[in-house]
Design an enzyme around this catalytic site. Structure first.
Site, PDB file in Angstrom:
ATOM      1  N   HIS A  34       0.857  -1.190   0.000  1.00 47.13           N
ATOM      2  CA  HIS A  34       0.000   0.000   0.000  1.00 47.13           C
ATOM      3  C   HIS A  34       0.895   1.243   0.000  1.00 47.13           C
ATOM      4  O   HIS A  34       2.132   1.133  -0.094  1.00 47.13           O
ATOM      5  CB  HIS A  34      -0.934  -0.025   1.211  1.00 47.13           C
ATOM      6  CG  HIS A  34      -0.219  -0.270   2.506  1.00 47.13           C
ATOM      7  ND1 HIS A  34       0.676   0.615   3.051  1.00 47.13           N
ATOM      8  CD2 HIS A  34      -0.240  -1.341   3.356  1.00 47.13           C
ATOM      9  CE1 HIS A  34       1.150   0.136   4.179  1.00 47.13           C
ATOM     10  NE2 HIS A  34       0.619  -1.065   4.386  1.00 47.13           N
ATOM     11  N   GLY A  36       1.913   3.186   2.266  1.00 48.38           N
ATOM     12  CA  GLY A  36       2.935   3.228   3.320  1.00 48.38           C
ATOM     13  C   GLY A  36       4.220   2.558   2.823  1.00 48.38           C
ATOM     14  O   GLY A  36       5.320   3.117   2.933  1.00 48.38           O
ATOM     15  N   HIS A  37       4.061   1.365   2.254  1.00 49.29           N
ATOM     16  CA  HIS A  37       5.236   0.669   1.706  1.00 49.29           C
ATOM     17  C   HIS A  37       5.874   1.489   0.580  1.00 49.29           C
ATOM     18  O   HIS A  37       7.100   1.510   0.420  1.00 49.29           O
ATOM     19  CB  HIS A  37       4.841  -0.691   1.130  1.00 49.29           C
ATOM     20  CG  HIS A  37       4.272  -1.657   2.126  1.00 49.29           C
ATOM     21  ND1 HIS A  37       2.972  -2.092   2.070  1.00 49.29           N
ATOM     22  CD2 HIS A  37       4.838  -2.291   3.182  1.00 49.29           C
ATOM     23  CE1 HIS A  37       2.752  -2.955   3.060  1.00 49.29           C
ATOM     24  NE2 HIS A  37       3.865  -3.088   3.752  1.00 49.29           N
ATOM     25  N   CYS A 184      -2.111   3.475   7.093  1.00 45.59           N
ATOM     26  CA  CYS A 184      -2.176   2.428   6.064  1.00 45.59           C
ATOM     27  C   CYS A 184      -1.595   1.147   6.643  1.00 45.59           C
ATOM     28  O   CYS A 184      -0.554   1.176   7.311  1.00 45.59           O
ATOM     29  CB  CYS A 184      -1.334   2.810   4.839  1.00 45.59           C
ATOM     30  SG  CYS A 184      -1.899   4.272   3.978  1.00 45.59           S
TER      31      CYS A 184
END
Ligand code: AMP
Length: 287
Positions: A34, A36-37, A184
């Site tokens: 997502h 965040g990654h 997230c």
């Protein structure tokens, strides 16, 4: 972008990059990627020439009653997202590739691993530091990128890298949130619609606590009560832990003076446990 499944093939590619003096960053993940990654991948892109993102749901960091079997996975989606975000190599090994036989060796950062989240998840951080140590040995990166969302993990990995003299530098990336404030997380996909809406209470409680601290509240039990009352106003939320700690040592505090602090939350919605955190530097100006 390459998708590589074996250690031997990955090492061959990375040796070539190293011969060409390219700097390598590693972003360890468990997939179901997502935004965040992707913030981590973008940071890696800025910090180095070659971005390796690993996707591995690491069985040894899950307890027996935890969500290993239902942990969400979607490699085609992850590949598409990584292509858009400047990842050079996805390393997606099988469990048999990483653990061809039951592992007898482990790496554990003592003291920091059995507090806070480690109280409820006894072998969790040992599993994390063991897989991170293996990934460091496989990839030999110059930088390794972690999110501040998993705050205790970041502190523990920093310590492991110092203690064991790994060459990799740890880079932390601030939490990425959905529009309503929910951090997230791959686990958000497992929330019911009602729990997803209710889960916004975590970030709201953290913001209220941060505001009170910046307005001058020094008493930790008052702040903890404020957070607890706030979260309990949402009937779907079941508090697992609320911790208010020194931001680098992770000692729990009674009083907030001028030290940087971190508030750590673990809250369950149904069988999904969400974590969130807020860093606060008390002498920042009130919001
Ligand atoms: P995971 O796939 O959940 O193991 O997470 C892999 C990495 O991504 C860890 O370093 C996490 O801290 C980081 N991460 C996960 N969610 C977020 C987020 N919302 N913001 C920033 N980093 C995150």
């Amino acid at each position: 972008m390459l998708v590589i499944h074996t250690i031997a093939e990955l090492r061959a590619h990375l040796d070539e990059h190293r011969q060409n003096r390219r700097k390598i960053s590693l972003v360890p993940t468990m997939g179901f990627l997502h935004q965040g990654h992707m913030a981590l991948a973008q940071k890696a892109r800025e910090e180095s020439d070659v971005v390796v993102l690993s996707i591995f749901v690491n069985p040894i960091q899950f307890g027996v009653n935890e969500d290993l079997d239902v942990y969400p996975r979607d490699l085609p989606h992850d590949i598409a997202l990584c292509k858009e975000n400047g990842v050079d190599i996805i390393f997606a090994p099988s469990v048999a590739e990483i653990y061809p036989e039951p592992i007898m060796t482990s790496v554990e950062v003592q003291s920091l691993s059995n507090i806070l989240i480690g109280r409820h998840r006894p072998n969790h951080f040992r599993g994390v530091t063991t897989i991170v140590a293996k990934l460091l040995n496989i990839v030999e990166p110059d930088k390794i990128i972690f999110g501040e969302k998993d705050y205790q993990q970041l502190i523990i990995v920093r310590r492991m890298i110092r203690d064991l003299s790994y060459k990799a530098e740890v880079v932390g990336v601030p939490i990425v949130r959905e529009e309503d404030g929910l951090a997230c997380s791959s686990r958000n996909a497992r929330l019911t619609k009602e729990d997803r809406a209710a889960a916004v209470i975590l970030s709201q409680s953290l913001k209220k606590a941060q505001k009170r601290i910046l307005e001058g509240e020094k008493d930790v039990s008052t702040i903890r009560q404020l957070i607890e009352d706030n979260i309990k106003s949402e009937a779907r939320a079941k508090i697992q832990s609320i911790d208010i700690c020194h931001a680098t040592k992770l000692d729990t505090l009674d009083r907030i003076d001028n030290q940087p602090i971190v508030i750590l939350l673990a809250v369950a919605f149904g069988d999904v446990v969400l974590i969130d955190q807020q860093l606060v530097t008390p002498n920042e100006k009130a919001l």
